[in-house]
Design a protein around this motif. Structure first.
Motif, PDB file in Angstrom:
ATOM      1  N   LYS A 167      11.970  80.894  60.145  1.00  0.00           N
ATOM      2  CA  LYS A 167      11.138  79.702  60.246  1.00  0.00           C
ATOM      3  C   LYS A 167      10.917  79.314  61.711  1.00  0.00           C
ATOM      4  O   LYS A 167       9.848  78.822  62.067  1.00  0.00           O
ATOM      5  N   TYR A 205       4.967  82.219  54.535  1.00  0.00           N
ATOM      6  CA  TYR A 205       6.364  81.985  54.924  1.00  0.00           C
ATOM      7  C   TYR A 205       7.274  81.927  53.704  1.00  0.00           C
ATOM      8  O   TYR A 205       8.390  82.446  53.712  1.00  0.00           O
ATOM      9  N   LEU A 206       6.770  81.276  52.649  1.00  0.00           N
ATOM     10  CA  LEU A 206       7.562  81.152  51.429  1.00  0.00           C
ATOM     11  C   LEU A 206       7.855  82.535  50.852  1.00  0.00           C
ATOM     12  O   LEU A 206       8.995  82.831  50.459  1.00  0.00           O
ATOM     13  N   SER A 209      10.472  84.274  52.845  1.00  0.00           N
ATOM     14  CA  SER A 209      11.863  83.872  52.599  1.00  0.00           C
ATOM     15  C   SER A 209      12.322  84.289  51.214  1.00  0.00           C
ATOM     16  O   SER A 209      13.513  84.570  51.029  1.00  0.00           O
TER      17      SER A 209
ATOM     18  N   TYR B 106      12.576  73.824  47.397  1.00  0.00           N
ATOM     19  CA  TYR B 106      12.387  75.201  47.839  1.00  0.00           C
ATOM     20  C   TYR B 106      11.214  75.295  48.808  1.00  0.00           C
ATOM     21  O   TYR B 106      11.293  75.970  49.828  1.00  0.00           O
ATOM     22  N   PHE B 107      10.136  74.581  48.496  1.00  0.00           N
ATOM     23  CA  PHE B 107       8.964  74.646  49.376  1.00  0.00           C
ATOM     24  C   PHE B 107       9.297  74.111  50.761  1.00  0.00           C
ATOM     25  O   PHE B 107       9.019  74.747  51.772  1.00  0.00           O
ATOM     26  N   ARG B 109      12.195  73.623  52.197  1.00  0.00           N
ATOM     27  CA  ARG B 109      13.238  74.302  52.961  1.00  0.00           C
ATOM     28  C   ARG B 109      12.849  75.730  53.296  1.00  0.00           C
ATOM     29  O   ARG B 109      13.447  76.340  54.178  1.00  0.00           O
ATOM     30  N   GLY B 110      11.835  76.259  52.598  1.00  0.00           N
ATOM     31  CA  GLY B 110      11.481  77.660  52.802  1.00  0.00           C
ATOM     32  C   GLY B 110      10.358  77.881  53.797  1.00  0.00           C
ATOM     33  O   GLY B 110      10.056  79.017  54.129  1.00  0.00           O
TER      34      GLY B 110
END
Lengths: 230, 275
Positions: A167, A205-206, A209, B106-107, B109-110
């Motif tokens: 991130k 990005y999601l 991860s 989740y969104f 923090r991700g």
């Protein structure tokens, strides 16, 4: 506005490549430095401990963005002064990729050193004594006895740091490196579909991860399996 | 004097002399390096001290510091309020609530905070006509409000997880004991569970405040003049590297003060646990 191979998708794909390669290039450096700093911080020599603690305090206390600017602009000015000693007309350009790698590396390593340190504390001193008792040198004890246990204990913490690193790479868009965020910013500015493109960037990005967590789970499982077999 | 007395009066044997091992040399060299760097920093800041420059840009730094502190304080408080329903959702047995809360956490923090901030500031700006018709445009037009909006949502996700972790760390027997005393759920939560959870949550919360102070530097990218924004502004005007160094010194002081303050509070709160 065209949303296809000749549109913006290939630019964003290049951004993904830059982001991932920056994170992957930073990881080994950060891990190695973090391990060395952790070694210094758990040493019996007070001056080494002090030096390690100063390192962690500084780079955990500075905002990542500021560290990045300090490395990027400071490195440029410092190197320029240095080269002008030999060649007065010299100008130096610091690569944004290298600056990003160094800045993210020092931040990652200062956090990683804390993870390694707590893992070191979890290993009883009997392990070292046992290693010495069967005639292993310091280095062999570290490599054959301590490290395999250390990695298993430190793995969850390091996995977390990897996600943070992934991130944090978004910050390098501020010094002009063409990562995901910068590429989507350009696309957003040109096409005026800001929400679409920035939404897409967050989704990328999601996805990264999510992929990382799968990878991490696979690594954890393989480490556990190796323990089972022993 | 008796023999026992003299034995007690005797000084302990001196410690064996510490030789100059490789570790010790390396440690001293590194410490010397840090001291040299510190001296270099002080020397640089002193020699490049420029009164007109400081008079011109110094107040800006104070203003920027105020903006940073305000941004962090407001977002942390709003985030704390928002985190309560999210944490309740995460702990809920209803799959819809827990699924929604999980997706939210989740969104946020991700994905990077910077991307979220861009999504709010530039992304929502694309819906200008719609926002204007709802009468919310004044809010999303200002970078400052957008920053608070994005930061609050982001920290709410992190705080919700901390809250959940802290509440779940309290053993089930506490709930059962309170129920057998006839306390209802809200009373149990307020009088039994939360005081115990607070001790567990203090350190993560403190870390979150520190992370927000550091994370708030990115609002300078969306043209908010916080401490980092003022620094970038000053650098772009003067090309004087000391502007960044002063910012580094100020940030380090804030973070170190916070860290030691949290440690002090934690020591006080856990006095009863020490023997």
């Amino acid at each position: 506005m065209s949303w296809g191979p000749e549109g913006w998708l290939d630019d964003i794909a290049y951004g993904v490549f830059v982001t991932v390669s920056l994170a992957l290039a930073t990881l080994p450096v950060g891990l190695a430095v973090g391990f060395l700093v952790a070694l210094a911080k758990q040493s019996s020599e007070p001056s080494l401990r002090l030096a390690g603690n100063v390192y962690t305090t500084i780079f955990r206390g500075l905002p990542e963005l500021l560290t990045l600017f300090l490395v990027y602009f400071g490195g440029q000015i410092g190197l320029q002064k240095l080269f002008q000693l030999f060649d007065p007309g010299a100008t130096v350009d610091v690569s944004a990729f290298v600056a990003g790698m160094i800045a993210l590396g020092v931040v990652f390593s200062s956090y990683a050193s804390e993870v390694f340190l707590s893992a070191f504390k979890a290993i009883p001193s009997g392990q070292y004594e046992g290693g010495h008792a069967i005639g292993l040198t310091n280095w062999q004890t570290m490599r054959l006895v301590v490290l395999p246990q250390l990695i298993r204990i430190a793995l969850p913490g390091l996995a977390n740091l990897w996600l943070i690193l992934l991130k944090d790479t978004a910050l390098v868009s501020a010094i002009g490196l063409s990562d995901i965020l910068r590429q989507t910013s350009i696309a957003a500015r040109v096409t005026k579909h800001a929400f679409l493109f920035f939404g897409f960037a967050t989704l990328v990005y999601l996805v990264l991860s999510v992929i990382s967590s799968f990878g991490i789970r696979a690594i954890e499982r393989s480490v556990d399996n190796r323990d089972m077999r022993r | 004097m008796s023999a026992a007395g003299t034995a007690l009066d005797e000084a302990p044997p001196p410690l064996p002399p510490r030789g100059w091992s490789g570790q010790r040399i390396a440690g001293h060299v590194l410490v010397a390096l840090w001291i040299l760097l510190a001296i270099g920093l002080v020397w640089f800041l002193v020699t490049s001290w420029n009164l007109p420059l400081v008079e011109k840009y110094g107040p800006g730094y104070l203003y920027g510091l105020g903006v940073t502190v305000g941004l962090v304080a407001v977002s942390i408080v709003i985030g704390a309020i928002l985190s309560i329903p999210v944490a309740l959702g995460r702990m809920s047995k209803n799959p819809v609530f827990s699924g929604l809360a999980y997706a939210y956490v989740y969104f946020f923090r991700g994905t990077p905070l910077l991307a979220q901030t861009f999504l709010v500031y530039y992304g929502l700006g694309a819906f200008r006509p719609e926002l204007q018709s709802v009468g919310l445009w004044w809010f999303f037009r200002e970078a400052w409000y957008c920053a608070i909006f994005a930061f609050s949502l982001n920290t709410a996700a992190y705080q919700a997880e901390m809250l959940r972790g802290a509440i779940e760390s309290v053993p089930r027997g506490q709930w059962e004991g309170a129920a057998s005393l006839g306390l209802h759920k809200l009373q149990t939560m307020w009088k039994v569970i939360l005081p115990q959870a607070a001790v567990v949550a203090l350190r993560p919360y403190g870390n979150e405040v520190i992370l927000m102070v550091k994370g708030s530097a990115i609002v300078s990218i969306i043209t908010v003049y916080d401490l980092m924004g003022i620094t970038r502004f000053t650098y772009s005007r003067t090309f004087d590297f000391q502007s960044y160094l002063w910012a580094a010194v100020i940030y380090l002081m804030i973070v170190e003060t916070l860290r030691h303050g949290i440690e002090w509070i934690e020591r006080r709160l856990t006095r009863h646990l020490k023997r």
